[in-house]
Structures are given as structure tokens and as C-alpha cells.
Design a protein around this motif. Sequence first.
Motif, mmCIF file in Angstrom:
data_model
loop_
_atom_site.group_PDB
_atom_site.id
_atom_site.type_symbol
_atom_site.label_atom_id
_atom_site.label_comp_id
_atom_site.label_asym_id
_atom_site.label_seq_id
_atom_site.Cartn_x
_atom_site.Cartn_y
_atom_site.Cartn_z
ATOM 1 N N ILE A 84 0.862 -1.175 0.000
ATOM 2 C CA ILE A 84 0.000 0.000 0.000
ATOM 3 C C ILE A 84 0.902 1.231 0.000
ATOM 4 N N GLU A 85 0.900 1.922 -1.111
ATOM 5 C CA GLU A 85 1.760 3.091 -1.271
ATOM 6 C C GLU A 85 1.157 4.339 -0.652
ATOM 7 N N GLU A 86 -0.155 4.451 -0.729
ATOM 8 C CA GLU A 86 -0.804 5.681 -0.272
ATOM 9 C C GLU A 86 -2.239 5.340 0.114
ATOM 10 N N LEU A 87 -2.661 5.896 1.239
ATOM 11 C CA LEU A 87 -4.051 5.823 1.679
ATOM 12 C C LEU A 87 -4.378 7.181 2.259
ATOM 13 N N ASP A 88 -5.318 7.871 1.656
ATOM 14 C CA ASP A 88 -5.674 9.218 2.113
ATOM 15 C C ASP A 88 -7.178 9.392 2.125
ATOM 16 N N VAL A 89 -7.659 10.067 3.163
ATOM 17 C CA VAL A 89 -9.063 10.437 3.288
ATOM 18 C C VAL A 89 -9.090 11.901 3.695
ATOM 19 N N LEU A 90 -9.990 12.656 3.103
ATOM 20 C CA LEU A 90 -10.122 14.064 3.489
ATOM 21 C C LEU A 90 -10.379 14.165 4.995
ATOM 22 N N PRO A 91 -9.666 15.040 5.697
ATOM 23 C CA PRO A 91 -9.853 15.152 7.151
ATOM 24 C C PRO A 91 -11.305 15.379 7.561
ATOM 25 N N ALA A 92 -12.071 16.123 6.787
ATOM 26 C CA ALA A 92 -13.478 16.380 7.122
ATOM 27 C C ALA A 92 -14.323 15.104 7.080
ATOM 28 N N GLN A 93 -13.798 14.044 6.476
ATOM 29 C CA GLN A 93 -14.532 12.787 6.352
ATOM 30 C C GLN A 93 -14.040 11.729 7.343
ATOM 31 N N ALA A 94 -13.111 12.097 8.222
ATOM 32 C CA ALA A 94 -12.552 11.148 9.193
ATOM 33 C C ALA A 94 -13.663 10.604 10.096
ATOM 34 N N GLY A 95 -13.470 9.384 10.556
ATOM 35 C CA GLY A 95 -14.402 8.763 11.472
ATOM 36 C C GLY A 95 -15.534 8.000 10.799
ATOM 37 N N ARG A 96 -15.532 7.950 9.488
ATOM 38 C CA ARG A 96 -16.604 7.257 8.757
ATOM 39 C C ARG A 96 -16.193 5.851 8.311
ATOM 40 N N ARG A 97 -15.002 5.403 8.700
ATOM 41 C CA ARG A 97 -14.451 4.085 8.352
ATOM 42 C C ARG A 97 -14.158 3.963 6.860
ATOM 43 N N ILE A 98 -13.893 5.095 6.241
ATOM 44 C CA ILE A 98 -13.575 5.121 4.811
ATOM 45 C C ILE A 98 -12.222 4.466 4.567
ATOM 46 N N GLY A 99 -11.238 4.787 5.407
ATOM 47 C CA GLY A 99 -9.922 4.161 5.270
ATOM 48 C C GLY A 99 -10.018 2.651 5.382
ATOM 49 N N ALA A 100 -10.800 2.171 6.339
ATOM 50 C CA ALA A 100 -10.970 0.726 6.513
ATOM 51 C C ALA A 100 -11.614 0.101 5.273
ATOM 52 N N ALA A 101 -12.593 0.785 4.696
ATOM 53 C CA ALA A 101 -13.243 0.269 3.488
ATOM 54 C C ALA A 101 -12.259 0.223 2.320
ATOM 55 N N LEU A 102 -11.407 1.236 2.217
ATOM 56 C CA LEU A 102 -10.401 1.251 1.155
ATOM 57 C C LEU A 102 -9.397 0.119 1.348
ATOM 58 N N ILE A 103 -8.999 -0.134 2.586
ATOM 59 C CA ILE A 103 -8.082 -1.251 2.877
ATOM 60 C C ILE A 103 -8.743 -2.573 2.482
ATOM 61 N N GLU A 104 -10.013 -2.718 2.797
ATOM 62 C CA GLU A 104 -10.695 -3.962 2.435
ATOM 63 C C GLU A 104 -10.760 -4.136 0.920
ATOM 64 N N ARG A 105 -10.888 -3.040 0.190
ATOM 65 C CA ARG A 105 -10.906 -3.153 -1.283
ATOM 66 C C ARG A 105 -9.539 -3.587 -1.804
ATOM 67 N N ILE A 106 -8.481 -3.064 -1.193
ATOM 68 C CA ILE A 106 -7.132 -3.489 -1.595
ATOM 69 C C ILE A 106 -6.890 -4.940 -1.178
ATOM 70 N N ALA A 107 -7.452 -5.361 -0.042
ATOM 71 C CA ALA A 107 -7.327 -6.767 0.364
ATOM 72 C C ALA A 107 -8.015 -7.673 -0.654
ATOM 73 N N ALA A 108 -9.157 -7.229 -1.173
ATOM 74 C CA ALA A 108 -9.835 -8.007 -2.215
ATOM 75 C C ALA A 108 -8.981 -8.065 -3.481
ATOM 76 N N LEU A 109 -8.339 -6.950 -3.821
ATOM 77 C CA LEU A 109 -7.426 -6.953 -4.967
ATOM 78 C C LEU A 109 -6.286 -7.934 -4.725
ATOM 79 N N ALA A 110 -5.774 -7.972 -3.496
ATOM 80 C CA ALA A 110 -4.687 -8.899 -3.175
ATOM 81 C C ALA A 110 -5.109 -10.338 -3.461
ATOM 82 N N VAL A 111 -6.320 -10.686 -3.066
ATOM 83 C CA VAL A 111 -6.822 -12.028 -3.336
ATOM 84 C C VAL A 111 -6.895 -12.254 -4.848
#
Length: 174
Positions: A84-111
Motif C-alpha cells: 500500500i503506497e498511499e491511503l488518504d481520506v479528506l480530514p473532514a470525512q474522518a471517522g466514517r471508516r472510509i480508510g478501513a473500506a479502502l483497505i478492504e478493497r485493496i485486500a480483495a485486490l490482493a486475493v
Amino acid sequence: MSDPRAVVIRPGVASDIDQLRTIEAGAATRFLATRFAAVAGDEPTSAAALAERIAAGRLFVATDPEVGAIGFVMARPVDGKGYIEELDVLPAQAGRRIGAALIERIAALAVEQGWPALLLSTFRDVPWNAPYYRRLGFVVLEEAALSPALREIRCRHIAKGLDESARVFMRRDV
């Protein structure tokens, strides 16, 4: 703010590039309140590098129907794993589990790619860095476990001025 369930993760497209660079710069401003404030002044990922990840199918964008693009993640293969080279979420959107959802999408790509694990490098003590990734199942790699490719990434970070003594490499099996 929109309902968090409304966030959609989709593959990046070329028309996202300017917004992705804006998101990265915005996310970096969170570092202003840390001892790593200099990170906030770093140039965002180049448009060319973003275009390469988009073309390779390794960049995903989180979108909100009311706001548009609000975060992204990109990865590339390193040592037969997804780095994972970069993971960014706009600060105003923090706390919505967006980063976690993006990680899960990359985990699916890994599979999909046959990568057995995800790797990343991050600051050890910044709350939205290593402590956050630990909560998502990543573990710190000991120095002796770092491959030549990861050591090369570390050298590039040092060349960019990052304090690698304050950073760790982490891994999560998929």
C-alpha cells in the motif's frame, strides 16, 4: 454529512487525478499537529504515478454522492505481496471508516492478484498511522524480516527526508 453507507469504492479513472492530489495534500495537513509537520509540505504523488496505478487497476477511490471523491488507496506489488503506497481520506470525512473500506478493497485486490499479504510503511506513533493499522489487523515487521525491496523503500523515504527511525513496516495476511 452523508450516511456512511452511501460511500462507494470504485476503481480510479484518469479524470480523478487532480482531485486525488488535492485529497492527498488535504490529508497531509493532519500532520501539522505532530512532530512530523514537514510532511504537510510534501508534494502529492505525481499525476504520472497516479495514472500508472489507475491503468494497472491498483487505485481505488472512495466517493460520497454529496461530496464526490473523498479518499483513495493505491498499491503495487512488492515481494509478491501488495504494498500500500498511499491511503488518504479528506480530514473532514474522518471517522466514517472510509480508510478501513479502502483497505478492504485493496485486500480483495490482493486475493484477485494472488498476493498473500498486504504491506505498508507508516509512522509508529501517529494515531491514524500504525495504531490505526493495528486495529485493522496489521502487525509490525521486525527489522530482520525486512526484504531488500522493503529496505530500498526505506532508502527512498530517507532520500525524501522522512524520519525512518519513527516509522515501521507492517503486514497483514489476506
